[in-house]
Design a protein around this motif. Structure first.
Motif, PDB file in Angstrom:
ATOM      1  N   SER A 268       0.843  -1.197   0.000  1.00  0.00           N
ATOM      2  CA  SER A 268       0.000   0.000   0.000  1.00  0.00           C
ATOM      3  C   SER A 268       0.873   1.240   0.000  1.00  0.00           C
ATOM      4  O   SER A 268       2.076   1.172   0.270  1.00  0.00           O
ATOM      5  N   ARG A 271      -3.226   5.133   0.863  1.00  0.00           N
ATOM      6  CA  ARG A 271      -4.287   4.819   1.823  1.00  0.00           C
ATOM      7  C   ARG A 271      -5.480   5.783   1.694  1.00  0.00           C
ATOM      8  O   ARG A 271      -6.233   5.989   2.645  1.00  0.00           O
ATOM      9  N   CYS A 278      -2.806  -0.914  -3.414  1.00  0.00           N
ATOM     10  CA  CYS A 278      -3.330  -1.924  -2.488  1.00  0.00           C
ATOM     11  C   CYS A 278      -4.458  -2.750  -3.096  1.00  0.00           C
ATOM     12  O   CYS A 278      -5.168  -3.455  -2.361  1.00  0.00           O
ATOM     13  N   CYS A 310      -7.718  -0.186   0.796  1.00  0.00           N
ATOM     14  CA  CYS A 310      -7.533   0.878   1.780  1.00  0.00           C
ATOM     15  C   CYS A 310      -8.811   1.645   2.088  1.00  0.00           C
ATOM     16  O   CYS A 310      -8.944   2.203   3.180  1.00  0.00           O
TER      17      CYS A 310
END
Length: 341
Positions: A268, A271, A278, A310
């Motif tokens: 990731s 986020r 991710c 995320c």
């Protein structure tokens, strides 16, 4: 997620902390190693949640010329995973770990015209852009959208500063933004760049109309919260059969965080649903996927077996006859079966 020790972290001190609007806290930080923040920049901050350290990103609303003071604003989210609650406890004199200003949402100087669109707390990413364009005497308009004036941070000073260049739309006053009309107006007035930050529904409406009008994709630039979707966040289960992992994702945390705590290593970065790093492969879903990212196109969200861990979630959607979720059992969680790279 633990704080990345390889990033350019430093100590910071809270200089001021006061309400900027209902539910929004204005926080002025003094970084250990000052660095100017360009419009659209953000800082990552280490927050303490239930005894663990995590990271949250906050746009720099404004900064002193030398970067010695950086102002951020934090909305206390109803579905907070703990970060905004922690930030609202900060008081002058408190210390915290923070990064230097980071840039993922730059303002390009030299466009013939600018339209800046901010929805709610999204004004934190847009305000500094408007200030720069004002100083440069550029051709710009600032569109500020909110549910109520009491929840619109910096509204009065922005109106005073930008005068007839600001357009205010307030849902409670019956003046909501018509995203299609906004984009149609941009298209009809000649070349322009549009910058926006706000809830996913606002962003999606603008993006769809922009695409429908055939406007240049490179002239539409945006940053998202990554925490608003079409459904209220609810508890669901996620499993990775290949790894023997199965865990519950609470309504106040992300699937990425739950998988990491369960021992799954998911690559990731942002986020916030922007970079796509991710993304996971969906093998099966008992329920519906609530895509909350801006990485995948509308078509990909409809047809691709992938989702961003995320921000996106699963929900136990009702059947057409109104009965509860996929199993028809009241209170049953949605179940998402995935695989990771």
């Amino acid at each position: 997620m633990a704080v990345d020790t390889q990033a350019d972290w430093q100590d910071g001190e809270v200089v001021e902390a006061a309400p900027a609007a209902d539910g929004i806290q204005r926080i002025v930080l003094r970084p250990e190693r000052p660095r100017p923040a360009a419009p659209g920049a953000h800082v990552d901050v280490a927050v303490e949640i239930d005894g663990r350290t995590d990271t949250r990103s906050y746009s720099v609303v404004r900064g002193s010329e030398d970067g010695g003071l950086l102002t951020i604003s934090v909305q206390l989210a109803a579905d907070s995973r703990g970060g905004s609650r922690f930030m609202h406890t900060l008081r002058p004199g408190d210390g915290l770990r923070m990064t230097q200003p980071l840039q993922n949402f730059p303002l390009r100087i030299g466009a013939p015209r600018y339209v800046l669109v901010a929805g709610g707390i999204g004004i934190t990413a847009i305000a500094a852009m408007a200030d720069v364009l004002r100083r440069l005497k550029a051709d710009y308009v600032l569109v500020y959208v909110g549910r109520g004036r009491d929840r619109m941070a910096y509204l009065e000073e922005l109106v005073e500063r930008h005068g007839d260049r600001i357009r205010v739309h307030v849902d409670d006053e019956g003046t909501p933004l018509d995203a299609s009309a906004l984009v149609d107006g941009v298209a009809g007035a000649g070349p322009a760049e549009l910058y926006m930050c706000g809830p996913i529904r606002l962003m999606d409406a603008v993006r769809r109309r922009w695409h429908d009008r055939g406007l240049p994709a490179a002239d539409l630039r945006y940053e998202t919260f990554g925490n608003s979707g079409w459904y209220d966040p609810e508890e669901f289960e996620v499993e990775i059969p290949r790894l023997g992992v199965r865990t519950v994702v609470g309504g106040g945390r992300s699937m990425l965080e739950a998988l990491e705590q369960a021992g799954a290593e998911v690559i990731s970065d942002c986020r916030k649903g922007e970079c796509g790093l991710c993304q996971v492969r969906v093998l099966d879903v008992q329920g519906l996927i609530d895509h909350r990212d801006v990485f995948f196109s509308d078509e990909e969200k409809r047809t691709s077996p992938k989702m961003c861990a995320c921000v996106s979630r699963a929900v136990c959607a009702p059947r057409p006859d109104g009965a509860p979720g996929p199993s028809g059992v009241e209170g049953r969680r949605a179940l998402l079966t995935i695989d990771i790279p």
